[in-house]
Design an enzyme around this catalytic site. Structure first.
Site, PDB file in Angstrom:
ATOM      1  N   SER A   1      23.525  42.018 -28.613  1.00  0.00           N
ATOM      2  CA  SER A   1      22.718  41.208 -29.532  1.00  0.00           C
ATOM      3  C   SER A   1      23.453  41.046 -30.857  1.00  0.00           C
ATOM      4  O   SER A   1      24.560  41.538 -31.038  1.00  0.00           O
ATOM      5  CB  SER A   1      21.382  41.886 -29.790  1.00  0.00           C
ATOM      6  OG  SER A   1      21.574  42.963 -30.677  1.00  0.00           O
TER       7      SER A   1
ATOM      8  N   LEU B   1      25.415  32.036 -30.248  1.00  0.00           N
ATOM      9  CA  LEU B   1      26.841  32.123 -30.601  1.00  0.00           C
ATOM     10  C   LEU B   1      27.625  30.940 -30.051  1.00  0.00           C
ATOM     11  O   LEU B   1      28.513  30.403 -30.721  1.00  0.00           O
ATOM     12  CB  LEU B   1      27.444  33.381 -29.976  1.00  0.00           C
ATOM     13  CG  LEU B   1      27.522  34.662 -30.764  1.00  0.00           C
ATOM     14  CD1 LEU B   1      28.280  35.698 -29.948  1.00  0.00           C
ATOM     15  CD2 LEU B   1      28.218  34.463 -32.109  1.00  0.00           C
ATOM     16  N   GLU B   2      27.313  30.545 -28.812  1.00  0.00           N
ATOM     17  CA  GLU B   2      28.034  29.427 -28.193  1.00  0.00           C
ATOM     18  C   GLU B   2      27.808  28.148 -28.991  1.00  0.00           C
ATOM     19  O   GLU B   2      28.719  27.341 -29.177  1.00  0.00           O
ATOM     20  CB  GLU B   2      27.592  29.268 -26.727  1.00  0.00           C
ATOM     21  CG  GLU B   2      28.130  30.394 -25.833  1.00  0.00           C
ATOM     22  CD  GLU B   2      27.374  30.594 -24.516  1.00  0.00           C
ATOM     23  OE1 GLU B   2      27.642  31.597 -23.831  1.00  0.00           O
ATOM     24  OE2 GLU B   2      26.514  29.758 -24.173  1.00  0.00           O
TER      25      GLU B   2
ATOM     26  N   HIS C   1      16.372  28.686 -26.630  1.00  0.00           N
ATOM     27  CA  HIS C   1      15.481  29.841 -26.785  1.00  0.00           C
ATOM     28  C   HIS C   1      16.120  30.900 -27.689  1.00  0.00           C
ATOM     29  O   HIS C   1      15.542  31.952 -27.925  1.00  0.00           O
ATOM     30  CB  HIS C   1      15.182  30.436 -25.414  1.00  0.00           C
ATOM     31  CG  HIS C   1      16.361  31.153 -24.813  1.00  0.00           C
ATOM     32  ND1 HIS C   1      17.633  30.601 -24.788  1.00  0.00           N
ATOM     33  CD2 HIS C   1      16.491  32.379 -24.238  1.00  0.00           C
ATOM     34  CE1 HIS C   1      18.469  31.462 -24.216  1.00  0.00           C
ATOM     35  NE2 HIS C   1      17.800  32.545 -23.880  1.00  0.00           N
TER      36      HIS C   1
ATOM     37  N   HIS D   1      23.626  39.727 -20.420  1.00  0.00           N
ATOM     38  CA  HIS D   1      24.349  40.977 -20.656  1.00  0.00           C
ATOM     39  C   HIS D   1      25.606  41.053 -19.783  1.00  0.00           C
ATOM     40  O   HIS D   1      26.606  41.642 -20.184  1.00  0.00           O
ATOM     41  CB  HIS D   1      23.433  42.166 -20.357  1.00  0.00           C
ATOM     42  CG  HIS D   1      22.282  42.267 -21.312  1.00  0.00           C
ATOM     43  ND1 HIS D   1      22.235  43.165 -22.346  1.00  0.00           N
ATOM     44  CD2 HIS D   1      21.135  41.537 -21.416  1.00  0.00           C
ATOM     45  CE1 HIS D   1      21.122  43.007 -23.044  1.00  0.00           C
ATOM     46  NE2 HIS D   1      20.429  42.031 -22.480  1.00  0.00           N
TER      47      HIS D   1
ATOM     48  N   ASP E   1      14.886  39.736 -28.641  1.00  0.00           N
ATOM     49  CA  ASP E   1      15.647  39.462 -29.869  1.00  0.00           C
ATOM     50  C   ASP E   1      15.593  37.998 -30.309  1.00  0.00           C
ATOM     51  O   ASP E   1      16.026  37.657 -31.410  1.00  0.00           O
ATOM     52  CB  ASP E   1      17.112  39.878 -29.685  1.00  0.00           C
ATOM     53  CG  ASP E   1      17.793  39.132 -28.549  1.00  0.00           C
ATOM     54  OD1 ASP E   1      17.095  38.706 -27.612  1.00  0.00           O
ATOM     55  OD2 ASP E   1      19.024  38.972 -28.587  1.00  0.00           O
TER      56      ASP E   1
ATOM     57  N   ASN F   1      27.465  38.441 -18.785  1.00  0.00           N
ATOM     58  CA  ASN F   1      28.507  37.558 -19.336  1.00  0.00           C
ATOM     59  C   ASN F   1      29.363  38.268 -20.390  1.00  0.00           C
ATOM     60  O   ASN F   1      30.581  38.348 -20.227  1.00  0.00           O
ATOM     61  CB  ASN F   1      27.895  36.288 -19.953  1.00  0.00           C
ATOM     62  CG  ASN F   1      27.473  35.268 -18.900  1.00  0.00           C
ATOM     63  OD1 ASN F   1      27.642  35.494 -17.710  1.00  0.00           O
ATOM     64  ND2 ASN F   1      26.921  34.154 -19.340  1.00  0.00           N
TER      65      ASN F   1
ATOM     66  N   ASN G   1      23.752  34.939 -26.746  1.00  0.00           N
ATOM     67  CA  ASN G   1      24.936  34.228 -26.227  1.00  0.00           C
ATOM     68  C   ASN G   1      24.827  32.738 -26.518  1.00  0.00           C
ATOM     69  O   ASN G   1      25.782  32.114 -26.977  1.00  0.00           O
ATOM     70  CB  ASN G   1      25.093  34.452 -24.728  1.00  0.00           C
ATOM     71  CG  ASN G   1      25.335  35.908 -24.403  1.00  0.00           C
ATOM     72  OD1 ASN G   1      26.387  36.448 -24.704  1.00  0.00           O
ATOM     73  ND2 ASN G   1      24.345  36.561 -23.805  1.00  0.00           N
TER      74      ASN G   1
ATOM     75  N   ASP H   1      26.419  49.028 -21.559  1.00  0.00           N
ATOM     76  CA  ASP H   1      25.485  48.250 -22.371  1.00  0.00           C
ATOM     77  C   ASP H   1      24.580  49.215 -23.141  1.00  0.00           C
ATOM     78  O   ASP H   1      24.145  50.242 -22.605  1.00  0.00           O
ATOM     79  CB  ASP H   1      24.634  47.364 -21.457  1.00  0.00           C
ATOM     80  CG  ASP H   1      23.890  46.286 -22.237  1.00  0.00           C
ATOM     81  OD1 ASP H   1      24.259  45.114 -22.086  1.00  0.00           O
ATOM     82  OD2 ASP H   1      22.940  46.627 -22.981  1.00  0.00           O
TER      83      ASP H   1
ATOM     84  N   SER I   1      18.369  32.423 -19.221  1.00  0.00           N
ATOM     85  CA  SER I   1      18.277  32.896 -17.846  1.00  0.00           C
ATOM     86  C   SER I   1      16.991  33.637 -17.511  1.00  0.00           C
ATOM     87  O   SER I   1      16.724  33.908 -16.354  1.00  0.00           O
ATOM     88  CB  SER I   1      19.465  33.810 -17.546  1.00  0.00           C
ATOM     89  OG  SER I   1      19.355  34.996 -18.302  1.00  0.00           O
TER      90      SER I   1
HETATM   91  C1  UDX Z   1      18.930  37.604 -22.517  1.00  0.00           C
HETATM   92  C2  UDX Z   1      17.903  37.669 -23.617  1.00  0.00           C
HETATM   93  O1  UDX Z   1      16.902  36.744 -23.379  1.00  0.00           O
HETATM   94  C3  UDX Z   1      18.586  37.410 -24.927  1.00  0.00           C
HETATM   95  O2  UDX Z   1      17.660  37.289 -25.932  1.00  0.00           O
HETATM   96  C4  UDX Z   1      19.602  38.467 -25.184  1.00  0.00           C
HETATM   97  O3  UDX Z   1      20.261  38.226 -26.417  1.00  0.00           O
HETATM   98  C5  UDX Z   1      20.586  38.503 -24.047  1.00  0.00           C
HETATM   99  O4  UDX Z   1      19.903  38.590 -22.814  1.00  0.00           O
HETATM  100  P1  UDX Z   1      19.454  35.008 -21.776  1.00  0.00           P
HETATM  101  O5  UDX Z   1      18.093  34.469 -21.653  1.00  0.00           O
HETATM  102  O6  UDX Z   1      20.230  35.162 -20.558  1.00  0.00           O
HETATM  103  O7  UDX Z   1      19.581  36.361 -22.580  1.00  0.00           O
HETATM  104  O8  UDX Z   1      20.181  34.045 -22.851  1.00  0.00           O
HETATM  105  P2  UDX Z   1      21.592  34.076 -23.503  1.00  0.00           P
HETATM  106  O9  UDX Z   1      21.879  35.324 -24.249  1.00  0.00           O
HETATM  107  O10 UDX Z   1      21.663  32.828 -24.278  1.00  0.00           O
HETATM  108  O11 UDX Z   1      22.584  34.011 -22.271  1.00  0.00           O
HETATM  109  C6  UDX Z   1      22.563  32.993 -21.332  1.00  0.00           C
HETATM  110  C7  UDX Z   1      23.965  32.755 -20.820  1.00  0.00           C
HETATM  111  O12 UDX Z   1      23.873  31.900 -19.691  1.00  0.00           O
HETATM  112  C8  UDX Z   1      24.855  32.063 -21.840  1.00  0.00           C
HETATM  113  O13 UDX Z   1      26.140  32.641 -21.824  1.00  0.00           O
HETATM  114  C9  UDX Z   1      24.909  30.630 -21.349  1.00  0.00           C
HETATM  115  O14 UDX Z   1      26.142  29.978 -21.602  1.00  0.00           O
HETATM  116  C10 UDX Z   1      24.702  30.776 -19.866  1.00  0.00           C
HETATM  117  N1  UDX Z   1      24.054  29.578 -19.335  1.00  0.00           N
HETATM  118  C11 UDX Z   1      22.783  29.268 -19.712  1.00  0.00           C
HETATM  119  C12 UDX Z   1      24.746  28.776 -18.469  1.00  0.00           C
HETATM  120  O15 UDX Z   1      25.908  29.045 -18.149  1.00  0.00           O
HETATM  121  N2  UDX Z   1      24.120  27.673 -17.984  1.00  0.00           N
HETATM  122  C13 UDX Z   1      22.860  27.324 -18.321  1.00  0.00           C
HETATM  123  O16 UDX Z   1      22.365  26.315 -17.823  1.00  0.00           O
HETATM  124  C14 UDX Z   1      22.161  28.149 -19.215  1.00  0.00           C
END
Ligand code: UDX
Length: 460
Positions: free
Chosen positions: A144, A365-366, A358, A26, A382, A28, A362, A121, A282
């Site tokens: 989301s 989308l990436e 997982h 959230h 989600d 980021n 984010n 948020d 994360s």
């Molecule tokens: C959480 C929830 O789990 C997710 O479902 C919701 O949509 C947003 O909040 P998280 O587990 O942090 O998300 O996953 P994600 O949304 O994918 O965000 C992770 C961020 O960390 C991404 O921007 C990714 O680029 C970054 N990241 C992840 C890194 O920079 N390095 C890593 O090794 C892993």
């Protein structure tokens, strides 16, 4: 994108106050959005919780205020309590007074600029009442997908038939959920351990989104066109789809863990599209035995791999203690394990062949932005919804249906990396990658939506 002198003049003295939910997924997008709005001439103030507080030195152009959240009183439960709503509800109560005091103080400050609006948020639903009381427009950032909000809205959280605790033995386990047929019962079981609490949380979020002055989504129209139409009908307030945010700036500077950049030179040495990139975001946790199954699968598959193991991710381990014996020695230079990666750069690297994820929004989308097909292992909230969209609606990934078991994992990786269906997924996601770029270019849908948002905020 789209800056011109008039834009800047009309926004230069306006300030936007932003309040992210204190989790990596959230923080980021909120800080990326802050950067986007800053380049359009707005001044930015970030109010943030003490827990996971962002590194303000990476953002000398913003002003930061920390508020007391009392999260440390429950933070030790993060590894063991899988009920996300417990933490979110707590924050929505513990932050009320500190946030209100902070915001009221900022609004009372004399200055040459006026505060245009608050952006918080969606998970901080309590902020709508505070904004109303202080007569400040609140815009919501929903981090989301649109599909996730529609699924959340539709799911029978309070139904008498408890469909959130079905097990493999139940006849409905593999069936579609009538309220949202893209999802199966076996996935909604994963969303939450506390359907009652989740139902309340969802109602709060949706009600306060509807009461807001507008909603910003980190998505782009072409990816979720039908869902956008539905959302526009359900929500009377304007929606802005200007994502993906991370495309506006190079790498993320909002990482809470230090990124291991040494792997980029390792990637340089790998053949094109050969590397299996593995990361579960994360907050997800896995058990020791699941962790070992991943290790065995990666060893058996014979492809180069880059595996992110966050310290504390494996329940009961600090880091790599439960790896199979001599695993790292046996893998040699074929595999790399890191604590945290520069993920956007890894996905953009020509050597990366697939992303076992997982499906946090984010990460999803990436992956779309870099045209990297996925293997989906959603954990909770989600993520199961995102995974179904990836595998069944957009057909750009394989859903690892039955958990972490080495043979199943190897089959899923092979389907994406070696089979014809994987090639087709790669073609489809490469098309989406091109569509993203068109939508961000001058005249594209995200470009236009950002301009609309800037105009809208300037009109307050
Ligand atoms: C959480 C929830 O789990 C997710 O479902 C919701 O949509 C947003 O909040 P998280 O587990 O942090 O998300 O996953 P994600 O949304 O994918 O965000 C992770 C961020 O960390 C991404 O921007 C990714 O680029 C970054 N990241 C992840 C890194 O920079 N390095 C890593 O090794 C892993």
């Amino acid at each position: 994108h789209g800056n011109n002198v008039t834009d800047l003049r009309s926004t230069t003295h306006r300030r936007i106050i932003m309040f992210p939910l204190p989790f990596q997924g959230h923080i980021n997008p909120m800080l990326q959005l802050a950067n986007i709005l800053h380049t359009h001439g707005f001044k930015i103030t970030i109010i943030h919780a003490e827990y996971n507080s962002p590194n303000s030195s990476n953002y000398p152009h913003f002003t930061f205020y920390s508020i007391k959240d009392r999260f440390s009183e429950i933070a030790d439960q993060l590894a063991t309590n899988r009920d996300a709503t417990f933490f979110l509800k707590y924050l929505n109560e513990s932050c009320v007074h500190p946030f209100k005091n902070c915001l009221a103080g900022l609004l009372a400050e004399p200055g040459d600029e006026t505060v245009a609006c608050l952006i918080t948020d969606a998970g901080f639903y309590f902020t709508q009442a505070v904004a109303d009381e202080l007569k400040l427009p609140r815009i919501v950032l929903r981090t989301s997908s649109l599909g996730c909000v529609l699924a959340y809205d539709a799911l029978p959280w309070h139904s008498k038939k408890d469909c959130f605790h079905l097990s493999k033995e139940d006849s409905d386990y593999e069936a579609s959920v009538p309220e949202y047929p893209l999802l199966k019962f076996k996935e909604i079981v994963k969303i939450t351990t506390n359907p009652q609490g989740m139902g309340e949380f969802v109602t709060n979020i949706l009600d306060q989104m509807k009461a807001s002055s507008g909603i910003i989504w980190n998505t782009f129209k072409e990816l979720e066109e039908t869902d956008l139409q539905t959302i526009t009908q359900h929500f009377q307030v304007p929606s802005f789809t200007l994502g993906p945010f991370h495309k506006y700036f190079p790498a993320s500077s909002s990482s809470l863990i230090e990124q291991d950049r040494t792997i980029l030179s390792w990637l340089d040495k790998q053949p094109p599209k050969s590397v299996v990139y593995v990361s579960f975001g994360s907050v997800a946790h896995i058990t020791e035995s699941e962790f070992q199954e991943v290790a065995h699968a990666l060893a058996n598959i014979g492809l180069p791999f880059l595996w992110v193991v966050r310290p504390g991710m494996v329940i009961g381990s600090e880091w790599l203690e439960s790896l199979p014996e001599k695993f790292e020695e046996r893998m040699g230079d074929r595999g790399r394990i890191v604590k945290w990666s520069p993920q956007q750069e890894v996905l953009a690297h020509p050597a990366t062949g697939c992303f076992w994820t997982h499906n946090g929004w984010n990460s999803t989308l990436e992956s779309v932005c870099e045209g990297v097909p996925m293997i989906c292992s959603p954990c909770f909230v989600d993520q199961p919804v995102n995974a179904r969209y990836v595998s069944d609606a957009w057909k750009i990934g394989v859903f690892l249906e039955d958990g972490f078991e080495r043979v199943g994992i190897e089959t899923a990786i092979k389907r994406v990396m070696m089979d014809k269906e994987g090639e087709e997924m790669r073609e489809r996601i490469t098309c989406l990658k091109k569509t993203v770029n068109v939508s961000l270019d001058k005249g594209g849908s995200s470009f236009q939506s950002l301009n609309n948002l800037v105009d809208y905020i300037s009109s307050f």
